[in-house]
Scaffold this active site. Structure first.
Site, PDB file in Angstrom:
ATOM      1  N   GLY A  12      -4.149  -0.526   2.224  1.00  0.00           N
ATOM      2  CA  GLY A  12      -3.223  -1.542   2.708  1.00  0.00           C
ATOM      3  C   GLY A  12      -3.215  -2.824   1.893  1.00  0.00           C
ATOM      4  N   HIS A 104       4.873   2.951  -7.202  1.00  0.00           N
ATOM      5  CA  HIS A 104       4.076   4.049  -7.750  1.00  0.00           C
ATOM      6  C   HIS A 104       3.216   3.498  -8.896  1.00  0.00           C
ATOM      7  CE1 HIS A 104       3.137   8.264  -8.345  1.00  0.00           C
ATOM      8  NE2 HIS A 104       3.169   8.026  -9.643  1.00  0.00           N
ATOM      9  N   ASP A 145       9.011  10.378  -5.697  1.00  0.00           N
ATOM     10  CA  ASP A 145       8.926   9.512  -6.877  1.00  0.00           C
ATOM     11  C   ASP A 145      10.150   9.613  -7.779  1.00  0.00           C
ATOM     12  OD1 ASP A 145       6.375   8.719  -6.039  1.00  0.00           O
ATOM     13  OD2 ASP A 145       5.428  10.379  -7.084  1.00  0.00           O
ATOM     14  N   GLU A 174       0.715  -4.424  -9.326  1.00  0.00           N
ATOM     15  CA  GLU A 174       1.342  -4.135  -8.028  1.00  0.00           C
ATOM     16  C   GLU A 174       1.326  -5.384  -7.141  1.00  0.00           C
ATOM     17  OE1 GLU A 174       0.750   0.592  -7.315  1.00  0.00           O
ATOM     18  OE2 GLU A 174      -0.732  -0.672  -6.390  1.00  0.00           O
TER      19      GLU A 174
HETATM   20  C1  GAR Z   1      -0.861   1.960  -4.528  1.00  0.00           C
HETATM   21  O1  GAR Z   1      -1.529   1.978  -5.770  1.00  0.00           O
HETATM   22  C2  GAR Z   1       0.474   2.648  -4.652  1.00  0.00           C
HETATM   23  O2  GAR Z   1       1.057   2.487  -5.898  1.00  0.00           O
HETATM   24  C3  GAR Z   1       0.082   4.084  -4.419  1.00  0.00           C
HETATM   25  O3  GAR Z   1      -0.850   4.013  -3.374  1.00  0.00           O
HETATM   26  C4  GAR Z   1      -1.624   2.818  -3.521  1.00  0.00           C
HETATM   27  C5  GAR Z   1      -1.783   2.138  -2.179  1.00  0.00           C
HETATM   28  O4  GAR Z   1      -2.741   1.110  -2.244  1.00  0.00           O
HETATM   29  N1  GAR Z   1       1.234   4.865  -4.053  1.00  0.00           N
HETATM   30  C6  GAR Z   1       1.476   6.077  -4.563  1.00  0.00           C
HETATM   31  O5  GAR Z   1       0.700   6.654  -5.310  1.00  0.00           O
HETATM   32  C7  GAR Z   1       2.794   6.693  -4.117  1.00  0.00           C
HETATM   33  N2  GAR Z   1       3.065   7.906  -4.803  1.00  0.00           N
HETATM   34  P1  GAR Z   1      -2.908   0.078  -1.031  1.00  0.00           P
HETATM   35  O6  GAR Z   1      -3.079   0.895   0.235  1.00  0.00           O
HETATM   36  O7  GAR Z   1      -4.159  -0.690  -1.352  1.00  0.00           O
HETATM   37  O8  GAR Z   1      -1.698  -0.790  -1.010  1.00  0.00           O
END
Ligand code: GAR
Length: 187
Positions: A12, A104, A145, A174
């Site tokens: 999260g 992503h 994706d 991100e």
């Molecule tokens: C993030 O790195 C996002 O890019 C990835 O999940 C992570 C969530 O991190 N999403 C994917 O891989 C989607 N295909 P978080 O829970 O710490 O925000």
């Protein structure tokens, strides 16, 4: 007031950054946090921030229109996938055209698709010897994706990077960009 629903099933951290950025906003609010994991870190954030949260029932999510109706009833203007790994059902995509975005941790179309997420992405990038990686923020369609790219940001991959050190670089991108894009799309 514009309403966002954040779908998140991981730690999260991206949800946290978006919530922080919108704290005190008079025009955009996080109206719902939705997860498919009863132990997702994001539920603690939702509780602390008094944001209504919903744990998805898988059967209901993939059959019928209950979640479409929920999101419509909440007057959601933008659905933000922040670490949500299920494919979004077609009825939801159709009900919210160009109103669902995903982040992503790679430069799509490379390293995307079912089962390619989180550390798997960074391991693959390093194994391939790529000189750069980064993030993709894109509109969501009915494929994993896929969908039109909104933003890509790059970072270098150095020869001594491990999946863990690369993950940190990508996560920094991100956290920097996702909140900005969310805000920009609603302003
Ligand atoms: C993030 O790195 C996002 O890019 C990835 O999940 C992570 C969530 O991190 N999403 C994917 O891989 C989607 N295909 P978080 O829970 O710490 O925000």
């Amino acid at each position: 007031m514009k309403n966002i629903a954040i779908f998140a099933s991981g730690a999260g951290s991206n949800a946290r950054k978006i919530i922080d950025r919108l704290q005190g906003s008079t025009t955009i609010r996080v109206a719902a946090i939705i997860t498919n994991k009863p132990d997702a870190g994001v539920l603690r954030i939702a509780e602390a921030e008094n944001i209504p949260s919903y744990i998805i029932d898988k059967e209901t999510f993939f059959r019928g229109d209950a979640y479409v109706k929920l999101l419509q009833d909440l007057h959601i203007d933008l659905i933000v996938l922040a670490g949500f790994l299920w494919k979004v059902p077609a009825n939801l995509v159709q009900a919210f055209p160009d109103k669902i975005i995903n982040i992503h941790p790679a430069l799509l179309p490379k390293y995307g698709g079912k089962g390619v997420y989180g550390h798997f992405v960074h391991e693959a990038v390093i194994a391939a010897g790529d000189a750069e990686s980064g993030i993709t923020i894109h509109f969501v369609n009915e494929k994993y994706d896929d969908g039109t790219t909104i933003l890509q940001e790059k970072c270098p991959v150095s020869p001594d990077d491990t999946p863990e050190t690369l993950a940190k670089k990508v996560q920094a991108l991100e956290h920097e960009w996702f909140p900005i894009i969310v805000e920009r799309l609603l302003t």
